[in-house]
Design a protein around this motif. Structure first.
Motif, short mmCIF file in Angstrom:
data_model
loop_
_atom_site.label_atom_id
_atom_site.label_comp_id
_atom_site.label_asym_id
_atom_site.label_seq_id
_atom_site.Cartn_x
_atom_site.Cartn_y
_atom_site.Cartn_z
N ARG A 92 0.82 -1.15 0.02
CA ARG A 92 0.06 -0.05 0.01
C ARG A 92 0.88 1.23 0.06
O ARG A 92 0.44 2.23 0.13
CB ARG A 92 -0.90 0.02 1.29
N GLY A 93 1.98 1.29 -0.04
CA GLY A 93 3.04 2.18 0.01
C GLY A 93 3.62 2.65 1.15
O GLY A 93 4.40 3.64 1.45
N CYS A 94 3.25 1.95 2.43
CA CYS A 94 3.87 2.28 3.54
C CYS A 94 5.49 2.16 3.76
O CYS A 94 5.98 1.26 3.14
CB CYS A 94 3.31 1.49 4.80
N GLN A 95 6.05 2.84 4.29
CA GLN A 95 7.49 2.89 4.49
C GLN A 95 8.10 2.67 5.90
O GLN A 95 9.00 2.26 6.24
CB GLN A 95 8.30 4.32 3.93
N PHE A 96 7.04 2.62 6.89
CA PHE A 96 7.23 2.70 8.20
C PHE A 96 6.12 2.14 9.03
O PHE A 96 4.94 2.04 8.47
CB PHE A 96 7.54 4.11 8.90
N ALA A 97 6.53 1.53 10.33
CA ALA A 97 5.34 0.72 11.07
C ALA A 97 5.47 1.46 12.58
O ALA A 97 6.66 1.81 12.84
CB ALA A 97 5.38 -0.77 11.13
N LEU A 98 4.38 1.57 13.07
CA LEU A 98 4.42 2.17 14.44
C LEU A 98 3.49 1.15 15.33
O LEU A 98 2.54 0.81 15.00
CB LEU A 98 3.76 3.53 14.63
N LEU A 99 3.97 1.05 16.61
CA LEU A 99 2.92 0.33 17.57
C LEU A 99 3.42 0.74 18.97
O LEU A 99 4.57 1.27 19.18
CB LEU A 99 3.17 -1.18 17.42
N ASP A 100 2.63 0.27 19.88
CA ASP A 100 2.90 0.48 21.36
C ASP A 100 2.76 -1.06 22.13
O ASP A 100 1.85 -1.86 21.48
CB ASP A 100 2.20 1.60 21.67
N THR A 101 3.38 -1.18 23.03
CA THR A 101 3.32 -2.43 23.67
C THR A 101 3.66 -2.14 25.20
O THR A 101 4.56 -1.15 25.44
CB THR A 101 4.44 -3.44 23.34
N LEU A 102 3.11 -2.86 26.15
CA LEU A 102 3.37 -2.69 27.59
C LEU A 102 4.60 -3.35 27.95
O LEU A 102 4.97 -4.59 27.29
CB LEU A 102 2.08 -3.02 28.35
N ASP A 103 5.06 -3.23 29.38
CA ASP A 103 6.18 -3.82 29.66
C ASP A 103 6.05 -5.26 29.86
O ASP A 103 7.01 -6.05 29.65
CB ASP A 103 6.75 -3.29 31.10
N PHE A 104 4.88 -6.02 30.04
CA PHE A 104 4.75 -7.19 30.26
C PHE A 104 4.14 -7.81 29.26
O PHE A 104 3.78 -9.05 29.01
CB PHE A 104 3.84 -7.43 31.40
N GLN A 105 4.16 -7.23 28.05
CA GLN A 105 3.67 -7.75 26.69
C GLN A 105 4.78 -8.25 25.90
O GLN A 105 5.59 -9.16 26.09
CB GLN A 105 2.73 -6.71 26.01
N ALA A 106 4.81 -7.65 24.70
CA ALA A 106 5.58 -8.34 23.52
C ALA A 106 7.19 -7.39 23.15
O ALA A 106 7.28 -7.61 21.83
CB ALA A 106 4.65 -8.49 22.53
N LYS A 107 7.49 -6.63 23.91
CA LYS A 107 8.68 -5.85 23.60
C LYS A 107 9.68 -6.70 22.82
O LYS A 107 10.13 -6.42 21.77
CB LYS A 107 9.26 -5.03 24.75
N PRO A 108 10.25 -7.53 23.41
CA PRO A 108 11.28 -8.49 23.00
C PRO A 108 10.90 -9.20 21.40
O PRO A 108 11.73 -9.31 20.54
CB PRO A 108 11.58 -9.79 23.95
N PHE A 109 9.71 -9.42 21.57
CA PHE A 109 9.13 -10.22 20.15
C PHE A 109 9.38 -8.83 19.23
O PHE A 109 9.78 -9.40 18.09
CB PHE A 109 7.83 -10.64 20.21
N TYR A 110 8.87 -7.74 19.29
CA TYR A 110 8.83 -6.73 18.33
C TYR A 110 10.51 -6.49 18.14
O TYR A 110 10.73 -6.14 16.89
CB TYR A 110 8.05 -5.61 18.88
N GLU A 111 11.06 -6.28 19.24
CA GLU A 111 12.54 -6.12 18.89
C GLU A 111 13.27 -7.11 17.88
O GLU A 111 14.03 -6.69 17.23
CB GLU A 111 13.39 -6.06 19.98
N ARG A 112 12.96 -8.47 18.13
CA ARG A 112 13.54 -9.41 17.18
C ARG A 112 12.94 -9.30 15.82
O ARG A 112 13.57 -9.71 14.75
CB ARG A 112 13.12 -10.59 17.73
N HIS A 113 12.10 -8.52 15.58
CA HIS A 113 11.62 -8.10 14.16
C HIS A 113 11.85 -6.75 13.57
O HIS A 113 11.41 -6.24 12.85
CB HIS A 113 10.01 -8.41 14.49
N GLY A 114 12.75 -6.13 14.31
CA GLY A 114 13.36 -4.83 13.86
C GLY A 114 12.76 -3.81 14.34
O GLY A 114 13.25 -2.41 13.85
N TYR A 115 12.14 -3.84 15.36
CA TYR A 115 11.20 -2.72 16.16
C TYR A 115 12.13 -2.04 16.91
O TYR A 115 12.90 -2.84 17.78
CB TYR A 115 10.01 -2.92 16.58
#
Length: 137
Positions: A92-115
């Motif tokens: 669709r032409g997006c160049q960036f992704a944005l999300l938020d996550t809580l300290d007990f949720q999925a921060k390490p998961f997203y970091e592994r995927h380049g966030y």
């Protein structure tokens, strides 16, 4: 002019205010529109097992929710959902992704995927943290 403030904590009121902001912003961003993005995994009976939902807008994918049933975690389903959502956003032409996550949720998961963390909201909602994360697609 006779004006009065009235308490209104209803969802309908919040939606009405949101719509007014969207209308105002659309005048500034002519030609751009928000488009929902959603993917789900369900069993043969239609039971929801996992999903991701968000929106694309201009250069951005906003990931609002990514959820995997506890019985299916650690089977790469979240990765599959995230990568497919990013792929559709890029189409669709997006160049960036944005999300938020809580300290007990999925921060390490997203970091592994380049966030990467861009900002941390401390003491949220009282003693935790909320991480706002961005990735170039």
């Amino acid at each position: 002019m006779n004006l009065s403030l009235i308490n209104d904590e209803s969802t309908e009121f919040a939606d009405a205010i949101k719509q007014k902001i969207i209308e105002f912003n659309q005048a500034q961003w002519q030609g751009l529109s928000r488009k929902n993005l959603g993917l789900k995994l369900q069993d043969t009976e239609g039971k929801l097992l996992a999903g991701i939902s968000g929106k694309t807008f201009g250069n951005w994918l906003l990931i609002e929710y990514l959820w995997v049933d506890g019985t299916l975690r650690h089977q790469k389903i979240g990765t599959r959902l995230l990568l497919e959502a990013e792929s559709q956003a890029k189409a669709r032409g997006c160049q960036f992704a944005l999300l938020d996550t809580l300290d007990f949720q999925a921060k390490p998961f997203y970091e592994r995927h380049g966030y990467r963390v861009q900002w941390i909201q401390q003491a949220y909602p009282e003693t935790g943290s909320k991480f706002f994360m961005v990735k170039a697609l």
